[in-house]
Design a protein around this motif. Sequence first.
Motif, PDB file in Angstrom:
ATOM      1  N   LEU A 189       0.827  -1.222   0.000  1.00 22.45           N
ATOM      2  CA  LEU A 189       0.000   0.000   0.000  1.00 22.45           C
ATOM      3  C   LEU A 189       0.856   1.265   0.000  1.00 22.45           C
ATOM      4  CD1 LEU A 189      -2.751  -1.165   2.516  1.00 22.45           C
ATOM      5  CD2 LEU A 189      -2.683  -1.413   0.032  1.00 22.45           C
TER       6      LEU A 189
ATOM      7  N   SER B  22     -20.728  -0.652   2.842  1.00 17.34           N
ATOM      8  CA  SER B  22     -21.504  -0.183   3.990  1.00 17.34           C
ATOM      9  C   SER B  22     -22.659  -1.106   4.334  1.00 17.34           C
ATOM     10  CB  SER B  22     -22.025   1.233   3.741  1.00 17.34           C
ATOM     11  OG  SER B  22     -20.935   2.124   3.686  1.00 17.34           O
TER      12      SER B  22
ATOM     13  N   LYS C 233      -9.987  12.155  -6.956  1.00 19.54           N
ATOM     14  CA  LYS C 233     -10.284  11.966  -5.525  1.00 19.54           C
ATOM     15  C   LYS C 233     -10.382  13.324  -4.819  1.00 19.54           C
ATOM     16  CE  LYS C 233      -8.450   8.266  -3.384  1.00 19.54           C
ATOM     17  NZ  LYS C 233      -7.422   7.243  -3.003  1.00 19.54           N
TER      18      LYS C 233
ATOM     19  N   LEU D 253     -25.754  11.736  -1.055  1.00 21.55           N
ATOM     20  CA  LEU D 253     -24.606  11.817  -1.950  1.00 21.55           C
ATOM     21  C   LEU D 253     -25.034  11.878  -3.411  1.00 21.55           C
ATOM     22  CD1 LEU D 253     -21.647  11.578  -1.130  1.00 21.55           C
ATOM     23  CD2 LEU D 253     -21.724   9.196  -1.793  1.00 21.55           C
TER      24      LEU D 253
HETATM   25  C1  HEM Z   1     -10.777   2.993  -1.588  1.00 23.71           C
HETATM   26  C2  HEM Z   1     -12.758   0.334   1.988  1.00 23.71           C
HETATM   27  C3  HEM Z   1     -16.778   3.077   1.790  1.00 23.71           C
HETATM   28  C4  HEM Z   1     -14.955   5.469  -2.013  1.00 23.71           C
HETATM   29  C5  HEM Z   1     -10.967   2.029  -0.611  1.00 23.71           C
HETATM   30  C6  HEM Z   1      -9.988   1.026  -0.224  1.00 23.71           C
HETATM   31  C7  HEM Z   1     -10.545   0.285   0.765  1.00 23.71           C
HETATM   32  C8  HEM Z   1     -11.881   0.808   1.023  1.00 23.71           C
HETATM   33  C9  HEM Z   1      -9.905  -0.899   1.484  1.00 23.71           C
HETATM   34  C10 HEM Z   1      -8.585   0.860  -0.824  1.00 23.71           C
HETATM   35  C11 HEM Z   1      -8.596   0.032  -2.092  1.00 23.71           C
HETATM   36  C12 HEM Z   1      -7.208  -0.178  -2.670  1.00 23.71           C
HETATM   37  O1  HEM Z   1      -6.206   0.261  -2.108  1.00 23.71           O
HETATM   38  O2  HEM Z   1      -7.106  -0.824  -3.734  1.00 23.71           O
HETATM   39  C13 HEM Z   1     -14.000   0.890   2.262  1.00 23.71           C
HETATM   40  C14 HEM Z   1     -14.849   0.466   3.364  1.00 23.71           C
HETATM   41  C15 HEM Z   1     -15.985   1.247   3.309  1.00 23.71           C
HETATM   42  C16 HEM Z   1     -15.840   2.137   2.174  1.00 23.71           C
HETATM   43  C17 HEM Z   1     -14.497  -0.601   4.382  1.00 23.71           C
HETATM   44  C18 HEM Z   1     -17.203   1.275   4.188  1.00 23.71           C
HETATM   45  C19 HEM Z   1     -17.350   0.658   5.338  1.00 23.71           C
HETATM   46  C20 HEM Z   1     -16.628   3.965   0.751  1.00 23.71           C
HETATM   47  C21 HEM Z   1     -17.601   4.976   0.386  1.00 23.71           C
HETATM   48  C22 HEM Z   1     -17.092   5.636  -0.696  1.00 23.71           C
HETATM   49  C23 HEM Z   1     -15.791   5.048  -0.998  1.00 23.71           C
HETATM   50  C24 HEM Z   1     -18.915   5.225   1.116  1.00 23.71           C
HETATM   51  C25 HEM Z   1     -17.659   6.798  -1.460  1.00 23.71           C
HETATM   52  C26 HEM Z   1     -18.448   7.703  -0.963  1.00 23.71           C
HETATM   53  C27 HEM Z   1     -13.656   5.025  -2.201  1.00 23.71           C
HETATM   54  C28 HEM Z   1     -12.745   5.589  -3.177  1.00 23.71           C
HETATM   55  C29 HEM Z   1     -11.527   4.880  -3.049  1.00 23.71           C
HETATM   56  C30 HEM Z   1     -11.733   3.897  -1.992  1.00 23.71           C
HETATM   57  C31 HEM Z   1     -13.037   6.725  -4.158  1.00 23.71           C
HETATM   58  C32 HEM Z   1     -10.226   5.158  -3.779  1.00 23.71           C
HETATM   59  C33 HEM Z   1      -9.793   4.110  -4.756  1.00 23.71           C
HETATM   60  C34 HEM Z   1      -8.375   4.352  -5.228  1.00 23.71           C
HETATM   61  O3  HEM Z   1      -7.766   5.373  -4.938  1.00 23.71           O
HETATM   62  O4  HEM Z   1      -7.865   3.482  -5.942  1.00 23.71           O
HETATM   63  N1  HEM Z   1     -12.111   1.874   0.158  1.00 23.71           N
HETATM   64  N2  HEM Z   1     -14.626   1.886   1.572  1.00 23.71           N
HETATM   65  N3  HEM Z   1     -15.549   4.035  -0.105  1.00 23.71           N
HETATM   66  N4  HEM Z   1     -13.027   4.021  -1.504  1.00 23.71           N
HETATM   67 FE1  HEM Z   1     -13.793   3.021   0.086  1.00 23.71          FE
END
Ligand code: HEM
Length: 487
Positions: free
Chosen positions: A61, A266, A99, A160
């Motif tokens: 990471l 979620s 982002k 949202l």
């Molecule tokens: C990235 C978990 C909710 C938008 C990530 C990543 C994880 C994660 C583990 C990293 C993925 C990687 O490194 O490949 C979670 C968990 C959530 C959650 C556990 C809820 C319990 C949300 C919500 C949104 C969101 C509600 C939008 C409103 C994003 C975005 C990324 C991301 C835009 C960036 C991806 C990137 O930069 O490659 N999330 N997420 N996530 N998540 Fe969440």
Amino acid sequence: PTAPPVVFHYIPWFGSAAYYGMDPYKFMFECRDKYGDVFTFILLGRRMTVALGPKGNNLSLGGKVSHVSAEDAYTHLTTPVFGKGVVYDCPNDMLMQQKKFIKHGLTTEALQSYASLMPAECHGYFNNELKITKANPGPKTVDVLHVMAELIVLTASRTLQGKEVRENMSIRFAKLLEDLDKGFTPLNFMFPNLPLPSYRRRDLAQKEMSDFYMSIMAKRRTGEHDHEPDMIQALQGSVYRNGTPLSDRDIAHMMIALTMAGQHTSSATSSWFLLHLAHDQDIQKRLYEEQVEYFGNPDGTFRPMTYEDTKKLPLMDSCIRETLRLHAPIHSIYRKVLQPIVVPQSLAAPSEDKAYVIPKGNFIVAAPGVSQMDPKIWDDAPRWNPLRWLVDGGIAKTANEQYQAGEKVDYGFGAVSKGTESPYQPFGAGRHRCIGEQFAYLQLTLVVGEVVRNYKLTAAQREFPKTNYQTMIVLPLDPKITFEARV
Ligand code: HEM
């Protein structure tokens, strides 16, 4: 240079696909015992190098953009679902800017407005869909994943996604979401394009969804629609550093990506949370009492929570943290290795005298869930115990501070580290870290808060549900809960 050890397997190309696919954590813990924190397994012809523990998480990471690529690992899965030109279908630098644009839809002001809109959605759902009310109190047994999926989609779409999306939460929209979901499975990850009906429906749904968002933007431009601040509004007018503006199509595709990122993560987390409450009456009682203490009116009703309120609830916060510790929705985070990665000696198996090098072309896999459930790191690791995060007054060292000091990690309310070398990373770390964390906490706190205020939950089965790893998100299997209205 020595490559990491390869996990023993019988069938060459197939490799460890069956075992990893069935229970990735069991597989990884067992491999760790045999091979150490770094090992390679074969997954349908791909070479997957797993790096475990906080240092392993850091290797992947925290990797340099010249060494590891998320887009090369994900694009074949995500681009057909999200659409072209955004997220993993563009250079990493553009994703980083996207982002930042998205953060404009997640400002404190936006979150305050979202907080005020969510409870009404919950009440509407309780009265009209769930139909368990004071007048008709139940008990009624429900599939909690189904209930939470509906509550999450309703609350996210009203806030949202914006008013028009909520108003169009029709059967058609639900069908489109379902078709997109069915194009977002481990099968699609392994085989991006097969001549199957589900792949065709995925492509049609992507197009229709994208057109739907574009029509909303077109109508808003003519002044035909009024709406509260939302993500579409935040994204409109965003301009990349090189002067190129986000097009309506880019915005539409980013909206689909946000739906996919937020919906199942979620709804899975809130379902696991409620399942634990149903199986732990003591914590459920304390959580209800926390709501009464902070929001109870003398006549037995509750005042609504504001965004600020949601950040001040020690037990609610601890329950969410603890649920994400044991049930991180994403079990494996992948990157494609672009340049050989030298594994620090401290991470290689102790018997090896040479450092490992992960070859270019492999995938590197982070599994924060392994360190989150590691008995070497956490006291009574397998037990869901939200109280571990609490100390007097609610303030504690972060999980990472304790880990770095060589202590067992037992608490840490209010301050989980964002570093890339940490034992607790349900939201990932580094440049691809989640930006939806605050929205997710807000939504989980409000939705679960409304459930706990209104219902008593009991377990409908004696056994705690098993885990389904066959989907992209870690889900409970056959999760039944009995709801009864509080009177
Ligand atoms: C990235 C978990 C909710 C938008 C990530 C990543 C994880 C994660 C583990 C990293 C993925 C990687 O490194 O490949 C979670 C968990 C959530 C959650 C556990 C809820 C319990 C949300 C919500 C949104 C969101 C509600 C939008 C409103 C994003 C975005 C990324 C991301 C835009 C960036 C991806 C990137 O930069 O490659 N999330 N997420 N996530 N998540 Fe969440």
